[in-house]
Structures are given as C-alpha cells and as structure tokens.
Design a protein around this motif. Structure first.
Motif, mmCIF file in Angstrom:
data_model
loop_
_atom_site.group_PDB
_atom_site.id
_atom_site.type_symbol
_atom_site.label_atom_id
_atom_site.label_comp_id
_atom_site.label_asym_id
_atom_site.label_seq_id
_atom_site.Cartn_x
_atom_site.Cartn_y
_atom_site.Cartn_z
ATOM 1 N N ILE A 242 28.977 -72.102 120.697
ATOM 2 C CA ILE A 242 29.971 -72.833 120.204
ATOM 3 C C ILE A 242 29.804 -73.043 118.909
ATOM 4 O O ILE A 242 31.159 -73.328 118.456
ATOM 5 C CB ILE A 242 29.615 -74.343 121.070
ATOM 6 C CG1 ILE A 242 28.999 -74.332 122.462
ATOM 7 C CG2 ILE A 242 30.815 -75.196 120.826
ATOM 8 C CD1 ILE A 242 30.294 -73.743 123.324
ATOM 9 N N ALA A 243 28.931 -72.924 118.061
ATOM 10 C CA ALA A 243 28.856 -73.126 116.729
ATOM 11 C C ALA A 243 27.737 -72.425 116.262
ATOM 12 O O ALA A 243 26.826 -72.111 116.631
ATOM 13 C CB ALA A 243 28.642 -74.805 116.248
ATOM 14 N N ARG A 244 27.962 -71.809 114.802
ATOM 15 C CA ARG A 244 26.913 -71.196 114.045
ATOM 16 C C ARG A 244 27.159 -71.391 112.481
ATOM 17 O O ARG A 244 28.072 -71.323 112.010
ATOM 18 C CB ARG A 244 27.175 -69.737 114.333
ATOM 19 C CG ARG A 244 25.938 -68.922 113.592
ATOM 20 C CD ARG A 244 26.281 -67.351 113.826
ATOM 21 N NE ARG A 244 25.771 -67.077 115.284
ATOM 22 C CZ ARG A 244 24.796 -66.394 115.701
ATOM 23 N NH1 ARG A 244 23.818 -65.989 114.830
ATOM 24 N NH2 ARG A 244 24.678 -66.015 117.053
ATOM 25 N N SER A 245 26.120 -71.674 112.087
ATOM 26 C CA SER A 245 25.986 -72.248 110.448
ATOM 27 C C SER A 245 24.657 -72.105 109.834
ATOM 28 O O SER A 245 23.793 -72.545 110.642
ATOM 29 C CB SER A 245 26.555 -73.462 110.357
ATOM 30 O OG SER A 245 26.519 -73.649 108.873
ATOM 31 N N ALA A 246 24.629 -71.544 108.775
ATOM 32 C CA ALA A 246 23.367 -71.604 107.871
ATOM 33 C C ALA A 246 23.436 -73.054 107.365
ATOM 34 O O ALA A 246 22.675 -73.467 106.525
ATOM 35 C CB ALA A 246 23.132 -70.631 106.973
ATOM 36 N N GLY A 247 24.713 -73.942 107.106
ATOM 37 C CA GLY A 247 24.837 -74.921 106.455
ATOM 38 C C GLY A 247 25.032 -76.221 107.072
ATOM 39 O O GLY A 247 25.867 -77.110 106.870
ATOM 40 N N THR A 248 24.169 -76.578 108.213
ATOM 41 C CA THR A 248 24.257 -77.878 108.891
ATOM 42 C C THR A 248 23.342 -78.863 107.922
ATOM 43 O O THR A 248 22.817 -78.690 107.078
ATOM 44 C CB THR A 248 23.689 -77.690 110.110
ATOM 45 O OG1 THR A 248 21.993 -77.309 110.080
ATOM 46 C CG2 THR A 248 24.258 -76.725 111.224
ATOM 47 N N VAL A 249 24.050 -80.162 108.313
ATOM 48 C CA VAL A 249 23.416 -81.337 107.736
ATOM 49 C C VAL A 249 22.631 -82.076 108.858
ATOM 50 O O VAL A 249 23.005 -82.371 109.634
ATOM 51 C CB VAL A 249 24.488 -82.246 107.153
ATOM 52 C CG1 VAL A 249 23.830 -83.278 106.544
ATOM 53 C CG2 VAL A 249 25.133 -81.334 106.020
ATOM 54 N N VAL A 250 21.347 -82.278 108.509
ATOM 55 C CA VAL A 250 20.596 -82.966 109.563
ATOM 56 C C VAL A 250 20.447 -84.565 109.325
ATOM 57 O O VAL A 250 20.264 -84.944 108.226
ATOM 58 C CB VAL A 250 19.095 -82.334 109.632
ATOM 59 C CG1 VAL A 250 18.367 -83.133 110.719
ATOM 60 C CG2 VAL A 250 19.164 -80.936 109.841
ATOM 61 N N VAL A 251 20.869 -85.163 110.185
ATOM 62 C CA VAL A 251 20.841 -86.870 110.160
ATOM 63 C C VAL A 251 20.155 -87.305 111.372
ATOM 64 O O VAL A 251 20.718 -86.907 112.522
ATOM 65 C CB VAL A 251 22.373 -87.310 110.023
ATOM 66 C CG1 VAL A 251 22.438 -88.940 109.796
ATOM 67 C CG2 VAL A 251 23.086 -86.845 108.704
ATOM 68 N N GLU A 252 19.165 -88.054 111.348
ATOM 69 C CA GLU A 252 18.533 -88.590 112.331
ATOM 70 C C GLU A 252 18.190 -87.411 113.591
ATOM 71 O O GLU A 252 18.302 -87.852 114.745
ATOM 72 C CB GLU A 252 19.421 -89.713 113.087
ATOM 73 C CG GLU A 252 19.807 -90.809 112.024
ATOM 74 C CD GLU A 252 20.462 -92.083 112.756
ATOM 75 O OE1 GLU A 252 21.516 -91.796 113.451
ATOM 76 O OE2 GLU A 252 20.201 -93.153 112.312
ATOM 77 N N GLY A 253 17.476 -86.552 113.044
ATOM 78 C CA GLY A 253 17.205 -85.332 113.872
ATOM 79 C C GLY A 253 18.407 -84.403 114.580
ATOM 80 O O GLY A 253 18.226 -83.652 115.380
ATOM 81 N N ASN A 254 19.615 -84.946 114.225
ATOM 82 C CA ASN A 254 20.817 -84.146 114.720
ATOM 83 C C ASN A 254 21.328 -83.131 113.775
ATOM 84 O O ASN A 254 21.547 -83.502 112.447
ATOM 85 C CB ASN A 254 21.905 -84.875 115.169
ATOM 86 C CG ASN A 254 21.419 -85.914 116.360
ATOM 87 O OD1 ASN A 254 21.171 -85.235 117.213
ATOM 88 N ND2 ASN A 254 21.614 -87.140 116.062
ATOM 89 N N HIS A 255 21.731 -82.003 114.140
ATOM 90 C CA HIS A 255 22.270 -80.913 113.235
ATOM 91 C C HIS A 255 23.950 -81.206 113.256
ATOM 92 O O HIS A 255 24.299 -81.013 114.304
ATOM 93 C CB HIS A 255 21.984 -79.404 113.589
ATOM 94 C CG HIS A 255 20.570 -79.172 113.133
ATOM 95 N ND1 HIS A 255 20.221 -78.502 111.801
ATOM 96 C CD2 HIS A 255 19.502 -79.231 113.919
ATOM 97 C CE1 HIS A 255 19.088 -78.260 111.735
ATOM 98 N NE2 HIS A 255 18.252 -78.801 112.824
ATOM 99 N N TYR A 256 24.283 -81.320 112.248
ATOM 100 C CA TYR A 256 25.900 -81.447 112.097
ATOM 101 C C TYR A 256 26.353 -80.210 111.583
ATOM 102 O O TYR A 256 26.102 -79.988 110.362
ATOM 103 C CB TYR A 256 26.392 -82.683 111.089
ATOM 104 C CG TYR A 256 25.893 -83.904 111.794
ATOM 105 C CD1 TYR A 256 27.315 -84.941 112.522
ATOM 106 C CD2 TYR A 256 24.600 -84.571 111.889
ATOM 107 C CE1 TYR A 256 26.905 -86.293 113.015
ATOM 108 C CE2 TYR A 256 24.664 -85.899 112.729
ATOM 109 C CZ TYR A 256 25.739 -86.571 113.202
ATOM 110 O OH TYR A 256 25.562 -87.779 113.791
ATOM 111 N N PHE A 257 27.346 -79.649 112.267
ATOM 112 C CA PHE A 257 27.873 -78.436 111.871
ATOM 113 C C PHE A 257 29.260 -78.416 110.965
ATOM 114 O O PHE A 257 29.984 -79.423 111.556
ATOM 115 C CB PHE A 257 28.211 -77.598 113.142
ATOM 116 C CG PHE A 257 26.900 -77.123 113.594
ATOM 117 C CD1 PHE A 257 26.661 -75.606 113.629
ATOM 118 C CD2 PHE A 257 26.315 -77.646 114.702
ATOM 119 C CE1 PHE A 257 25.411 -75.040 114.353
ATOM 120 C CE2 PHE A 257 25.015 -77.346 115.460
ATOM 121 C CZ PHE A 257 24.857 -76.122 115.084
ATOM 122 N N PRO A 258 29.472 -77.808 110.163
ATOM 123 C CA PRO A 258 30.808 -77.823 109.268
ATOM 124 C C PRO A 258 31.720 -77.515 110.414
ATOM 125 O O PRO A 258 31.750 -76.521 111.219
ATOM 126 C CB PRO A 258 30.566 -76.857 108.186
ATOM 127 C CG PRO A 258 29.230 -76.444 108.104
ATOM 128 C CD PRO A 258 28.560 -76.757 109.465
#
Length: 94
Positions: free
Chosen positions: A10-26
């Motif tokens: 569904i998604a792939r990125s080396a630039g996720t942002v982790v907030v509260e243990g969740n990876h947010y994908f661009p």
C-alpha cells in the motif's frame, strides 16, 4: 518502511514520521488506487481532527484502516496529510 495489506503493498517510504508509535507515510508514498475516502472522523486533543480512508484491495475492504490530518493543530503540523495505518495493515521496515 512498507505498509502491506491483503498481500499488496500500500505504501513505501524511507521518510515516514513516527508519532505515538505510528509511522505516517508521505502522501506521495501511498498508492492512492487502494484508498477510498471515508465519512469517519475522530478528534485528538493535540493533533486535531483525523479523516479516514477505507482500503480496497483485490475485492476486499478494510474500513477506516488509514487516517490522516488534513488540518492538524500546530503541534502536529509535520504530519499534515501524511497517512498512517492500523486494523491489520502490516507496517514494517524493509
């Protein structure tokens, strides 16, 4: 990072942002063909109002399995429109 559900990426990125243990994908890292906007919304006291997507993959659906903040509060401005997953979506390091 990679997000998979129902045997599909569904998604792939080396630039996720982790907030509260969740990876947010661009947003550009997520395959939009699998996303269907949902009418669901929830509120977070410090991030703002979340909007949701239902995943639709090969005839299977996963309601509200992805969420994002289209207009986050200032404290969460770095995840504006970034997409996170749950409800059986596997998010793992590649």
């Amino acid at each position: 990072m990679i997000a998979e559900w129902n045997g599909r990426e569904i998604a792939r990125s080396a630039g996720t942002v982790v907030v509260e243990g969740n990876h947010y994908f661009p947003p550009a890292a997520v395959d939009a063909q699998f996303l269907t906007p949902s009418d669901s919304h929830t509120k977070c006291y410090w991030k703002g109002e979340a909007s949701y997507y239902t995943l639709a993959v090969d005839g299977a659906t996963n309601p509200d399995a992805a969420w994002y903040y289209p207009e986050p509060f200032d404290a969460a401005a770095n995840i504006k429109d970034y997409i996170a997953f749950w409800k059986g979506v596997e998010v793992r390091e590649v």
